[in-house]
Design a protein around this motif. Structure first.
Motif, PDB file in Angstrom:
ATOM      1  N   HIS A  67      38.259  41.865  38.374  1.00 43.23           N
ATOM      2  CA  HIS A  67      38.901  41.803  39.688  1.00 43.23           C
ATOM      3  C   HIS A  67      38.524  40.511  40.405  1.00 43.23           C
ATOM      4  O   HIS A  67      39.375  39.874  41.053  1.00 43.23           O
ATOM      5  CB  HIS A  67      38.486  43.018  40.527  1.00 43.23           C
ATOM      6  CG  HIS A  67      39.410  43.281  41.678  1.00 43.23           C
ATOM      7  ND1 HIS A  67      39.341  42.591  42.853  1.00 43.23           N
ATOM      8  CD2 HIS A  67      40.436  44.158  41.818  1.00 43.23           C
ATOM      9  CE1 HIS A  67      40.277  43.033  43.688  1.00 43.23           C
ATOM     10  NE2 HIS A  67      40.957  43.989  43.073  1.00 43.23           N
ATOM     11  N   ASP A  70      40.586  37.640  39.195  1.00 45.34           N
ATOM     12  CA  ASP A  70      41.977  37.627  39.648  1.00 45.34           C
ATOM     13  C   ASP A  70      42.123  37.332  41.136  1.00 45.34           C
ATOM     14  O   ASP A  70      43.222  37.026  41.599  1.00 45.34           O
ATOM     15  CB  ASP A  70      42.637  38.978  39.331  1.00 45.34           C
ATOM     16  CG  ASP A  70      43.000  39.117  37.864  1.00 45.34           C
ATOM     17  OD1 ASP A  70      43.172  38.081  37.201  1.00 45.34           O
ATOM     18  OD2 ASP A  70      43.098  40.258  37.377  1.00 45.34           O
ATOM     19  N   ARG A  71      41.042  37.413  41.907  1.00 41.53           N
ATOM     20  CA  ARG A  71      41.135  37.218  43.356  1.00 41.53           C
ATOM     21  C   ARG A  71      40.604  35.856  43.804  1.00 41.53           C
ATOM     22  O   ARG A  71      40.951  35.381  44.887  1.00 41.53           O
ATOM     23  CB  ARG A  71      40.367  38.309  44.101  1.00 41.53           C
ATOM     24  CG  ARG A  71      41.038  39.670  44.080  1.00 41.53           C
ATOM     25  CD  ARG A  71      40.329  40.635  45.007  1.00 41.53           C
ATOM     26  NE  ARG A  71      40.407  40.217  46.389  1.00 41.53           N
ATOM     27  CZ  ARG A  71      41.413  40.500  47.212  1.00 41.53           C
ATOM     28  NH1 ARG A  71      42.435  41.193  46.764  1.00 41.53           N
ATOM     29  NH2 ARG A  71      41.399  40.080  48.457  1.00 41.53           N
ATOM     30  N   LEU A 195      46.850  34.049  41.955  1.00 45.65           N
ATOM     31  CA  LEU A 195      45.775  34.970  42.265  1.00 45.65           C
ATOM     32  C   LEU A 195      46.321  36.258  42.853  1.00 45.65           C
ATOM     33  O   LEU A 195      47.360  36.271  43.522  1.00 45.65           O
ATOM     34  CB  LEU A 195      44.795  34.323  43.255  1.00 45.65           C
ATOM     35  CG  LEU A 195      44.104  33.043  42.761  1.00 45.65           C
ATOM     36  CD1 LEU A 195      43.169  32.514  43.830  1.00 45.65           C
ATOM     37  CD2 LEU A 195      43.353  33.286  41.462  1.00 45.65           C
ATOM     38  N   LYS A 197      46.801  39.357  45.297  1.00 43.19           N
ATOM     39  CA  LYS A 197      46.774  39.414  46.757  1.00 43.19           C
ATOM     40  C   LYS A 197      46.586  40.818  47.292  1.00 43.19           C
ATOM     41  O   LYS A 197      46.435  40.996  48.494  1.00 43.19           O
ATOM     42  CB  LYS A 197      48.068  38.821  47.312  1.00 43.19           C
ATOM     43  CG  LYS A 197      48.259  37.347  46.975  1.00 43.19           C
ATOM     44  CD  LYS A 197      49.553  36.811  47.555  1.00 43.19           C
ATOM     45  CE  LYS A 197      49.733  35.322  47.210  1.00 43.19           C
ATOM     46  NZ  LYS A 197      51.010  34.795  47.757  1.00 43.19           N
ATOM     47  N   ILE A 200      41.316  45.100  47.972  1.00 42.46           N
ATOM     48  CA  ILE A 200      40.360  45.645  47.020  1.00 42.46           C
ATOM     49  C   ILE A 200      40.289  47.156  47.193  1.00 42.46           C
ATOM     50  O   ILE A 200      39.842  47.649  48.232  1.00 42.46           O
ATOM     51  CB  ILE A 200      38.970  45.020  47.218  1.00 42.46           C
ATOM     52  CG1 ILE A 200      39.044  43.500  47.016  1.00 42.46           C
ATOM     53  CG2 ILE A 200      37.964  45.627  46.237  1.00 42.46           C
ATOM     54  CD1 ILE A 200      37.729  42.800  47.284  1.00 42.46           C
ATOM     55  N   SER A 204      43.025  48.948  42.426  1.00 40.38           N
ATOM     56  CA  SER A 204      43.178  47.543  42.065  1.00 40.38           C
ATOM     57  C   SER A 204      42.072  47.077  41.131  1.00 40.38           C
ATOM     58  O   SER A 204      42.300  46.256  40.243  1.00 40.38           O
ATOM     59  CB  SER A 204      43.203  46.673  43.333  1.00 40.38           C
ATOM     60  OG  SER A 204      41.946  46.684  43.985  1.00 40.38           O
ATOM     61  N   SER A 336      48.292  36.955  37.594  1.00 37.48           N
ATOM     62  CA  SER A 336      47.492  37.635  38.614  1.00 37.48           C
ATOM     63  C   SER A 336      46.714  38.821  38.052  1.00 37.48           C
ATOM     64  O   SER A 336      45.872  39.395  38.741  1.00 37.48           O
ATOM     65  CB  SER A 336      48.397  38.123  39.751  1.00 37.48           C
ATOM     66  OG  SER A 336      49.373  39.029  39.263  1.00 37.48           O
TER      67      SER A 336
END
Length: 408
Positions: A67, A70-71, A195, A197, A200, A204, A336
């Motif tokens: 995670h 990806d962020r 990335l 969006k 969290i 996700s 993403s």
């Protein structure tokens, strides 16, 4: 010799430097800390604990690391991890110079390195699609695999040689290698990354698993490799074969350990020059069956040269599966989501390697090493046959470059 078509990729040299020096330093350092922990304890079990210390952090951190990948900026994450690797390995060299290394310090370092790799690997695996277009990605993946295998062959030998000179030299050059990897990553320019969006949430964080459940072809590719390696763990039995079956001693053991990597290197080079044109799914299943047959041949062989050839075929067939699986995951996954999906893939690969060695050891104790290896090869072939029925979309996969990501 790099394929001329790949020379047009401006970020590829930096990616190669970052990935290969990182792997070279990691394998060199791993051999060194293994030698040192055994020298301090004279206990074989301590080597197992060392591997466990590196692997255990992956279990709770995999989904969090995916995670994060990806962020946030993946290149920045890798740079932070590699900077920490420079500092940690440098601290090992400093402690070794003053004879201050203890078993506790080495286990702590191994666990810390496992944490860093948990965050670094998903990000690194997502770099290549941001550099190579879909048509060139399988070829670029094969090139990276061949160089990765070269580092995997050279690293352990270099680690043993350098440790013979002195642990300070070994850790010092590993630190320099991580610094070179840092430089390669620092110069890397990614063409496009997207990335995530979404906020969290529990969903996700575990979205990688949900995505794989929707993309049955990806799930089939990852789990096929998982069970093939889990069941076909012949390499765990190599010391037994070298000593009690083939009677080749430690030098022969080195040849046996190098054989799969040599086979993988040759096949990776071939795939980088002559990429797969079609029927990728069929080829992947055939390569897994070949992996099983080679495992059976090695398990039954009492002839050294035949055993080496079987291990080379095993390594070559495995890398075909790896290239197809890696290319499929990168091509079919939206950018993403690549961090989270790559993190799950990393966990599966780590689990199959570690649990495969455990399974081979336990089964070998129960029914004997030869029967255990042969049974593992038969099991691998059976899994491939079952997976054809369970994952027809993977079986029908044709051209890798025609695979496109499906949005979340």
């Amino acid at each position: 010799m790099i394929d001329p078509a790949l020379r047009s990729l401006p970020g590829l040299p930096s990616l190669i430097v970052g990935r290969i020096f990182s792997q070279l330093s990691a394998t060199t350092m791993t051999i060194a800390i293994g030698w040192q922990i055994y020298a301090l304890t004279h206990d074989v079990a301590s080597l197992g604990y060392l591997g466990l210390a590196q692997f255990l952090p992956m279990i709770p951190l995999t989904f969090v690391a995916g995670h994060v990948a990806d962020r946030f900026n993946r290149r920045t994450i890798v740079l932070i991890c590699q900077a920490c690797e420079i500092l940690a390995t440098g601290a090992l060299a400093f402690a070794a110079a003053f004879h201050a290394l203890t078993t506790g310090a080495i286990y702590t370092f191994a666990a810390f390195y496992g944490v860093l790799r948990s965050f670094e690997m998903p990000c690194q695996q997502a770099f290549l699609p941001a550099i190579a277009p879909p048509a060139l990605l399988p070829r670029a993946q094969a090139l990276l695999s061949s160089l990765f295998m070269t580092a995997s062959i050279v690293g352990p030998s270099l680690g043993g040689l350098l440790y013979g000179i002195g642990p300070v030299v070994c850790y010092g050059l590993s630190t320099a290698g991580f610094a070179a990897a840092f430089g390669g990553t620092l110069s890397l320019r990614l063409l496009h990354t997207v990335l995530a969006k979404e906020p969290i949430t529990f969903a996700s964080v575990f979205a990688g698993l949900s995505f794989l459940n929707r993309r049955r072809d990806l799930l089939g590719a990852i789990t096929l490799d998982l069970f093939a390696v889990l069941l076909g763990g012949a390499t765990a039995m190599l010391p037994v074969y070298a000593d009690g079956i083939l009677h080749v001693g430690p030098i022969g053991l080195g040849m046996l350990r190098a054989a799969p990597a040599v086979g993988a290197l040759l096949m990776s080079w071939g795939l980088s020059r002559y990429p797969l044109k079609g029927r990728a799914g069929l080829i992947m299943f055939v390569s897994v069956v070949a992996f099983g047959i080679a495992t059976i041949a090695f398990g039954a062989s009492h002839i050294v040269w035949l055993s080496i050839i079987a291990l080379m075929v095993l390594g070559a067939s495995d890398v075909i599966s790896v290239v197809i699986r890696s290319s499929l995951i990168q091509l079919a996954t939206p950018d993403s989501m690549r961090g989270r999906v790559s993190a799950v893939n990393t966990l599966f690969i780590g689990s199959s390697n570690q649990l495969g060695e455990f399974e081979s050891g336990m089964l070998g104790t129960a029914i004997g090493p030869e029967a255990a290896v042969i049974a593992g090869g038969v099991g691998t072939i059976m899994v491939a046959a079952v997976w054809v029925r369970l994952f027809p979309r993977l079986w029908a996969l044709d051209r890798l470059e025609d695979v496109f990501p499906e949005e979340q």
